[in-house]
Design a protein around this motif. Structure first.
Motif, PDB file in Angstrom:
ATOM      1  N   LEU A  88       0.813  -1.221   0.000  1.00  0.00           N
ATOM      2  CA  LEU A  88       0.000   0.000   0.000  1.00  0.00           C
ATOM      3  C   LEU A  88       0.844   1.268   0.000  1.00  0.00           C
ATOM      4  O   LEU A  88       0.374   2.322  -0.394  1.00  0.00           O
ATOM      5  CB  LEU A  88      -0.923   0.020   1.223  1.00  0.00           C
ATOM      6  CG  LEU A  88      -2.018  -1.038   1.257  1.00  0.00           C
ATOM      7  CD1 LEU A  88      -2.693  -1.031   2.625  1.00  0.00           C
ATOM      8  CD2 LEU A  88      -3.024  -0.780   0.145  1.00  0.00           C
ATOM      9  N   THR A  89       2.074   1.154   0.461  1.00  0.00           N
ATOM     10  CA  THR A  89       2.906   2.346   0.638  1.00  0.00           C
ATOM     11  C   THR A  89       4.147   2.339  -0.237  1.00  0.00           C
ATOM     12  O   THR A  89       5.159   2.941   0.110  1.00  0.00           O
ATOM     13  CB  THR A  89       3.319   2.479   2.112  1.00  0.00           C
ATOM     14  OG1 THR A  89       4.029   1.301   2.511  1.00  0.00           O
ATOM     15  CG2 THR A  89       2.109   2.676   3.000  1.00  0.00           C
ATOM     16  N   TRP A  90       4.059   1.680  -1.375  1.00  0.00           N
ATOM     17  CA  TRP A  90       5.191   1.664  -2.295  1.00  0.00           C
ATOM     18  C   TRP A  90       4.691   2.017  -3.674  1.00  0.00           C
ATOM     19  O   TRP A  90       3.646   1.532  -4.074  1.00  0.00           O
ATOM     20  CB  TRP A  90       5.839   0.281  -2.336  1.00  0.00           C
ATOM     21  CG  TRP A  90       7.064   0.283  -3.183  1.00  0.00           C
ATOM     22  CD1 TRP A  90       8.325   0.563  -2.782  1.00  0.00           C
ATOM     23  CD2 TRP A  90       7.136   0.008  -4.582  1.00  0.00           C
ATOM     24  NE1 TRP A  90       9.178   0.482  -3.847  1.00  0.00           N
ATOM     25  CE2 TRP A  90       8.465   0.152  -4.978  1.00  0.00           C
ATOM     26  CE3 TRP A  90       6.201  -0.310  -5.558  1.00  0.00           C
ATOM     27  CZ2 TRP A  90       8.895  -0.035  -6.271  1.00  0.00           C
ATOM     28  CZ3 TRP A  90       6.636  -0.498  -6.861  1.00  0.00           C
ATOM     29  CH2 TRP A  90       7.981  -0.361  -7.197  1.00  0.00           C
ATOM     30  N   PRO A  91       5.362   2.807  -4.445  1.00  0.00           N
ATOM     31  CA  PRO A  91       6.535   3.604  -4.092  1.00  0.00           C
ATOM     32  C   PRO A  91       6.087   4.894  -3.412  1.00  0.00           C
ATOM     33  O   PRO A  91       4.901   5.173  -3.295  1.00  0.00           O
ATOM     34  CB  PRO A  91       7.164   3.894  -5.445  1.00  0.00           C
ATOM     35  CG  PRO A  91       6.008   3.972  -6.393  1.00  0.00           C
ATOM     36  CD  PRO A  91       5.010   2.964  -5.864  1.00  0.00           C
ATOM     37  N   GLY A  92       7.030   5.684  -3.025  1.00  0.00           N
ATOM     38  CA  GLY A  92       6.743   6.973  -2.414  1.00  0.00           C
ATOM     39  C   GLY A  92       7.186   7.018  -0.966  1.00  0.00           C
ATOM     40  O   GLY A  92       7.698   6.052  -0.421  1.00  0.00           O
ATOM     41  N   THR A  93       6.959   8.160  -0.357  1.00  0.00           N
ATOM     42  CA  THR A  93       7.268   8.350   1.055  1.00  0.00           C
ATOM     43  C   THR A  93       5.949   8.537   1.777  1.00  0.00           C
ATOM     44  O   THR A  93       5.224   9.497   1.518  1.00  0.00           O
ATOM     45  CB  THR A  93       8.177   9.576   1.258  1.00  0.00           C
ATOM     46  OG1 THR A  93       9.365   9.397   0.487  1.00  0.00           O
ATOM     47  CG2 THR A  93       8.533   9.765   2.715  1.00  0.00           C
ATOM     48  N   TRP A  94       5.636   7.614   2.661  1.00  0.00           N
ATOM     49  CA  TRP A  94       4.371   7.598   3.384  1.00  0.00           C
ATOM     50  C   TRP A  94       4.640   7.825   4.862  1.00  0.00           C
ATOM     51  O   TRP A  94       5.531   7.215   5.443  1.00  0.00           O
ATOM     52  CB  TRP A  94       3.680   6.261   3.167  1.00  0.00           C
ATOM     53  CG  TRP A  94       3.310   6.051   1.735  1.00  0.00           C
ATOM     54  CD1 TRP A  94       4.122   5.639   0.717  1.00  0.00           C
ATOM     55  CD2 TRP A  94       2.036   6.289   1.150  1.00  0.00           C
ATOM     56  NE1 TRP A  94       3.423   5.596  -0.458  1.00  0.00           N
ATOM     57  CE2 TRP A  94       2.135   5.976  -0.226  1.00  0.00           C
ATOM     58  CE3 TRP A  94       0.807   6.709   1.652  1.00  0.00           C
ATOM     59  CZ2 TRP A  94       1.065   6.091  -1.094  1.00  0.00           C
ATOM     60  CZ3 TRP A  94      -0.271   6.807   0.782  1.00  0.00           C
ATOM     61  CH2 TRP A  94      -0.137   6.513  -0.574  1.00  0.00           C
TER      62      TRP A  94
ATOM     63  N   ARG B 226       3.660  11.669   1.536  1.00  0.00           N
ATOM     64  CA  ARG B 226       4.307  12.976   1.623  1.00  0.00           C
ATOM     65  C   ARG B 226       4.502  13.475   0.197  1.00  0.00           C
ATOM     66  O   ARG B 226       5.011  12.737  -0.648  1.00  0.00           O
ATOM     67  CB  ARG B 226       5.655  12.861   2.305  1.00  0.00           C
ATOM     68  CG  ARG B 226       6.388  14.206   2.375  1.00  0.00           C
ATOM     69  CD  ARG B 226       7.788  14.077   2.881  1.00  0.00           C
ATOM     70  NE  ARG B 226       7.818  13.560   4.235  1.00  0.00           N
ATOM     71  CZ  ARG B 226       8.925  13.147   4.819  1.00  0.00           C
ATOM     72  NH1 ARG B 226      10.066  13.162   4.179  1.00  0.00           N
ATOM     73  NH2 ARG B 226       8.902  12.694   6.048  1.00  0.00           N
ATOM     74  N   PRO B 227       4.111  14.715  -0.076  1.00  0.00           N
ATOM     75  CA  PRO B 227       4.322  15.239  -1.431  1.00  0.00           C
ATOM     76  C   PRO B 227       5.805  15.209  -1.789  1.00  0.00           C
ATOM     77  O   PRO B 227       6.659  15.441  -0.941  1.00  0.00           O
ATOM     78  CB  PRO B 227       3.831  16.681  -1.347  1.00  0.00           C
ATOM     79  CG  PRO B 227       3.007  16.760  -0.116  1.00  0.00           C
ATOM     80  CD  PRO B 227       3.485  15.676   0.808  1.00  0.00           C
ATOM     81  N   ASP B 228       6.075  14.904  -3.037  1.00  0.00           N
ATOM     82  CA  ASP B 228       7.449  14.820  -3.515  1.00  0.00           C
ATOM     83  C   ASP B 228       8.082  16.199  -3.506  1.00  0.00           C
ATOM     84  O   ASP B 228       7.536  17.144  -4.042  1.00  0.00           O
ATOM     85  CB  ASP B 228       7.458  14.249  -4.935  1.00  0.00           C
ATOM     86  CG  ASP B 228       8.859  14.031  -5.452  1.00  0.00           C
ATOM     87  OD1 ASP B 228       9.790  13.969  -4.640  1.00  0.00           O
ATOM     88  OD2 ASP B 228       9.010  13.906  -6.667  1.00  0.00           O
ATOM     89  N   ALA B 229       9.240  16.291  -2.882  1.00  0.00           N
ATOM     90  CA  ALA B 229       9.956  17.570  -2.811  1.00  0.00           C
ATOM     91  C   ALA B 229      11.125  17.574  -3.790  1.00  0.00           C
ATOM     92  O   ALA B 229      12.220  17.970  -3.479  1.00  0.00           O
ATOM     93  CB  ALA B 229      10.446  17.814  -1.389  1.00  0.00           C
ATOM     94  N   GLY B 230      10.892  17.138  -4.986  1.00  0.00           N
ATOM     95  CA  GLY B 230      11.974  17.087  -5.960  1.00  0.00           C
ATOM     96  C   GLY B 230      12.430  15.669  -6.192  1.00  0.00           C
ATOM     97  O   GLY B 230      12.874  15.322  -7.265  1.00  0.00           O
ATOM     98  N   GLY B 231      12.345  14.861  -5.162  1.00  0.00           N
ATOM     99  CA  GLY B 231      12.640  13.437  -5.272  1.00  0.00           C
ATOM    100  C   GLY B 231      13.972  13.132  -5.916  1.00  0.00           C
ATOM    101  O   GLY B 231      14.852  13.962  -6.023  1.00  0.00           O
ATOM    102  N   ALA B 232      14.097  11.924  -6.346  1.00  0.00           N
ATOM    103  CA  ALA B 232      15.315  11.470  -6.984  1.00  0.00           C
ATOM    104  C   ALA B 232      15.057  11.255  -8.468  1.00  0.00           C
ATOM    105  O   ALA B 232      15.475  10.280  -9.052  1.00  0.00           O
ATOM    106  CB  ALA B 232      15.799  10.181  -6.331  1.00  0.00           C
ATOM    107  N   GLY B 233      14.358  12.174  -9.041  1.00  0.00           N
ATOM    108  CA  GLY B 233      14.019  12.044 -10.450  1.00  0.00           C
ATOM    109  C   GLY B 233      15.221  12.238 -11.347  1.00  0.00           C
ATOM    110  O   GLY B 233      16.366  12.224 -10.925  1.00  0.00           O
TER     111      GLY B 233
END
Length: 104
Positions: free
Chosen positions: A41-47, A73-80
């Motif tokens: 339920l919590t992949w991918p992303g930061t939960w 958590r909203p993406d703050a730039g992430g590792a894109g």
């Protein structure tokens, strides 16, 4: 069976909460015990854990499930994609020729 205290999980990321729960002797789960596992339920992303039941500090038998609510958590730039972007050459300009540029 021995008892343990429920750790405070609110504010932790889901992976941190799962480790903290494991270390304390409880099992961190989603509220829907019949649904997909918490990891799915919590992949991918930061939960982030926003609520838990039972609450922190309660004394429970070891192995007790602790149900958590969580939000992404909203993406703050992430590792894109971080590769530099250069503008493409204009169609009316000749492309650079590295061999010609070295000779000059």
């Amino acid at each position: 069976m021995t008892d343990t205290h429920v750790p405070r999980l609110v504010g932790l990321t889901v992976p941190q909460a799962r480790k903290t729960g494991h270390d304390a002797g409880v099992v961190v789960t989603s509220r829907d015990v019949d649904g997909p596992p918490l990891g799915a339920l919590t992949w991918p992303g930061t939960w982030i854990v926003t609520a838990q039941h039972p609450t922190a500090g309660e004394r429970v038998p070891r192995g007790t499930p602790v149900a958590v609510d969580f939000e992404e958590r909203p993406d703050a730039g992430g590792a894109g994609d971080r590769e530099p972007r250069h503008p493409l050459p204009r169609r009316d300009e000749p492309e650079a020729d590295p061999l010609r540029d070295r000779a000059e």
